[in-house]
Design a protein around this motif. Structure first.
Motif, mmCIF file in Angstrom:
data_model
loop_
_atom_site.group_PDB
_atom_site.id
_atom_site.type_symbol
_atom_site.label_atom_id
_atom_site.label_comp_id
_atom_site.label_asym_id
_atom_site.label_seq_id
_atom_site.Cartn_x
_atom_site.Cartn_y
_atom_site.Cartn_z
ATOM 1 N N ALA A 25 -8.343 -6.174 2.249
ATOM 2 C CA ALA A 25 -7.215 -5.375 2.747
ATOM 3 C C ALA A 25 -6.315 -5.024 1.574
ATOM 4 C CB ALA A 25 -6.430 -6.184 3.786
ATOM 5 N N SER A 26 -5.349 -4.163 1.819
ATOM 6 C CA SER A 26 -4.332 -3.903 0.800
ATOM 7 C C SER A 26 -3.047 -3.464 1.494
ATOM 8 C CB SER A 26 -4.791 -2.798 -0.165
ATOM 9 O OG SER A 26 -4.833 -1.554 0.504
ATOM 10 N N THR A 27 -1.938 -3.622 0.791
ATOM 11 C CA THR A 27 -0.629 -3.240 1.326
ATOM 12 C C THR A 27 -0.645 -1.778 1.767
ATOM 13 O OG1 THR A 27 0.376 -4.815 -0.184
ATOM 14 C CG2 THR A 27 1.845 -3.196 0.791
ATOM 15 N N GLU A 28 -1.247 -0.924 0.929
ATOM 16 C CA GLU A 28 -1.245 0.514 1.227
ATOM 17 C C GLU A 28 -1.954 0.823 2.541
ATOM 18 O OE1 GLU A 28 -1.334 0.131 -3.299
ATOM 19 O OE2 GLU A 28 -2.364 -0.795 -1.627
ATOM 20 N N MET A 29 -3.022 0.079 2.832
ATOM 21 C CA MET A 29 -3.812 0.361 4.041
ATOM 22 C C MET A 29 -3.192 -0.262 5.285
ATOM 23 S SD MET A 29 -7.771 -0.039 2.858
ATOM 24 C CE MET A 29 -7.886 -1.806 2.805
ATOM 25 N N SER A 30 -2.448 -1.364 5.101
ATOM 26 C CA SER A 30 -1.939 -2.150 6.247
ATOM 27 C C SER A 30 -3.051 -2.399 7.262
ATOM 28 C CB SER A 30 -0.796 -1.420 6.966
ATOM 29 O OG SER A 30 0.304 -1.299 6.135
ATOM 30 N N THR A 31 -4.252 -2.540 6.786
ATOM 31 C CA THR A 31 -5.428 -2.687 7.644
ATOM 32 C C THR A 31 -6.427 -3.587 6.927
ATOM 33 O OG1 THR A 31 -5.113 -0.367 8.265
ATOM 34 C CG2 THR A 31 -7.185 -1.376 8.934
ATOM 35 N N ALA A 32 -7.137 -4.429 7.696
ATOM 36 C CA ALA A 32 -8.102 -5.334 7.080
ATOM 37 C C ALA A 32 -9.521 -5.006 7.523
ATOM 38 C CB ALA A 32 -7.767 -6.780 7.463
ATOM 39 N N PHE A 33 -10.465 -5.313 6.649
ATOM 40 C CA PHE A 33 -11.893 -5.231 6.970
ATOM 41 C C PHE A 33 -12.404 -6.668 6.887
ATOM 42 C CE2 PHE A 33 -10.740 -1.098 5.476
ATOM 43 C CZ PHE A 33 -11.592 -0.194 6.097
#
Length: 430
Positions: free
Chosen positions: A241-249
């Protein structure tokens, strides 16, 4: 709440149609609220009504980390009084970027982590020990806490470091899962062995691993996870995940890549010219966030080189899965005709049981070529050992870097810096 969203079991065509609807909503929102994208649409003569399909995204220029750093404020779509949390990116490359989150954004973040943890098998009522920071403007730590709370799990907020305290907490509260940087598990095992703790019979069933890769590209365990599992037979789950995406894989129980959440993010994988790569090729992950209020991003290039996998998963989800990150685009090294990324070098150094700490430093030499220096601290400080490391590099990567032996106390202070959220095992001085 539904921890297995129906969209993830939908057909590929249904997922695409659903995402195209969400994309249209996003474009209207950006045109109404984002100074950065208003300017981009105007300068590039983009009429948002012309963007009807996911393929049409190609008509819109990509956004980079550089844009975020340069025009940080212009990305905000809400006024300051609507922001309930300020987070910053970890600043791995350059200045950290500020992200504001609205109340709805925090709700979305909680939902994202809840369905991600559910993917890895965490359930309501499970005790989860967070070996990650929740302060220092770190979005992920807060996201984990909100997600676990939303799904009805119990949280032990331990924070990073101090193996003694972690074990005290494990024996006291009996967590089923840990959330941690995987290399820290080796420190915990080492402490348990030296202090005669019966760690193999603890309550811990699995760990959700952040910040470092634990898999090879074919989803077999890499050296780091092999070393952990040799000593401690627990399940390790990858998440990205990353802060920019605010989404996890995050991986499911079949552990063949991190599952995409189509209701939260649109993904593209692009080559160096910005064209979509073929299905079995790797490229730069480029994302468009869905449902973000404060700082939505459109075609944002993450800088991460990845490969996607599209065949349906045995868990019943039909969503795309991401393989382990091959490397960061800006950290690519050209060394004597060979292209390298730091994760491949980490694997080689993790192979040596006697290396207690290491750091890879890349710099340009006087004729402008990349030079690799590997700093290691080890109990074996003989010339043979340095040659062994060098031979291992030659055999695996066909390169022979410069090896320097460092005192453990000096090197570990640099690698485990108090202000850094993860070990600093790579420094780029180019």
């Amino acid at each position: 709440m539904e921890l297995y969203p129906s969209i993830e079991k939908s057909t590929v065509q249904e997922i695409k149609k659903f995402q195209e609807e969400k994309l249209r909503e996003l474009l209207i929102y950006l045109e109404g609220n984002s100074p950065f994208y208003q300017r981009l649409f105007k300068e590039s003569n983009i009429g948002i009504a012309d963007i009807r399909s996911l393929e049409d995204l190609q008509k819109i220029p990509t956004t980079t980390k550089n844009d975020l750093q340069q025009y940080n404020h212009d990305f905000f779509c809400i006024t300051n009084d609507k922001i309930v949390d300020y987070s910053t990116t970890s600043g791995t490359l350059g200045d950290p970027v500020t992200f504001g989150l609205s109340d709805n954004d925090l709700e979305r973040l909680a939902y994202n982590e809840a369905i991600s943890f559910a993917c890895a098998g965490i359930q309501k009522g499970d005790v989860v020990q967070m070996i990650t920071t929740i302060d220092k403007r770190f979005m992920a730590g807060l996201a984990y806490f909100l997600g676990l709370r939303k799904m009805g799990a119990s949280v032990v907020r331990m924070g990073p470091g101090i193996p003694e305290l972690q074990w005290d907490s494990i024996f006291r509260y009996k967590p089923k899962y840990l959330i941690t940087v995987p290399s820290f598990l080796l420190k915990m095992i080492d402490y348990a062995e030296k202090n005669g703790l019966d760690y193999k019979n603890s309550s811990v069933y699995g760990a959700v691993c952040i910040g470092e890769s634990i898999k090879n590209q074919d989803f077999t365990d890499n050296i780091l996870s092999q070393k952990i599992k040799e000593k401690w037979n627990i399940k390790l789950f990858s998440t990205y995940a990353s802060t920019e995406m605010s989404t996890a894989f995050t991986e499911c129980e079949f552990q063949i890549g991190g599952h995409h959440h189509p209701e939260l993010i649109i993904t593209e994988i692009l080559d160096d010219d910005g064209n979509p790569v073929k299905e079995d090729e790797s490229g730069e992950l480029t994302i468009t966030t869905l449902g973000v209020e404060a700082i939505p991003l459109l075609r944002f290039k993450t800088g991460d080189i990845v490969k996607a996998h599209y065949e349906p998963c045995l868990c019943g989800r039909n969503t795309m899965r991401l393989g382990p990150v091959i490397g960061r685009k800006q950290q690519m090294i050209k060394y004597k005709g060979t292209t390298l990324y730091p994760p491949a070098m980490n694997d080689i150094l993790n192979d040596f049981a006697t290396i207690s700490c290491y750091q890879i430093v890349i710099q340009s030499n006087e004729i402008g070529l990349d030079e690799i220096i590997i700093k290691v601290s080890t109990e074996r400080e003989d010339e043979n050992f340095v040659n062994e490391i060098r031979d291992h590099f030659r055999a695996k990567l066909r390169v022979s870097p410069k090896i320097e032996i460092w005192d453990f106390d000096v090197l570990s202070k640099v690698v485990h810096h108090p202000n850094s959220r993860k070990p600093i095992t790579f420094i780029d001085l180019r």
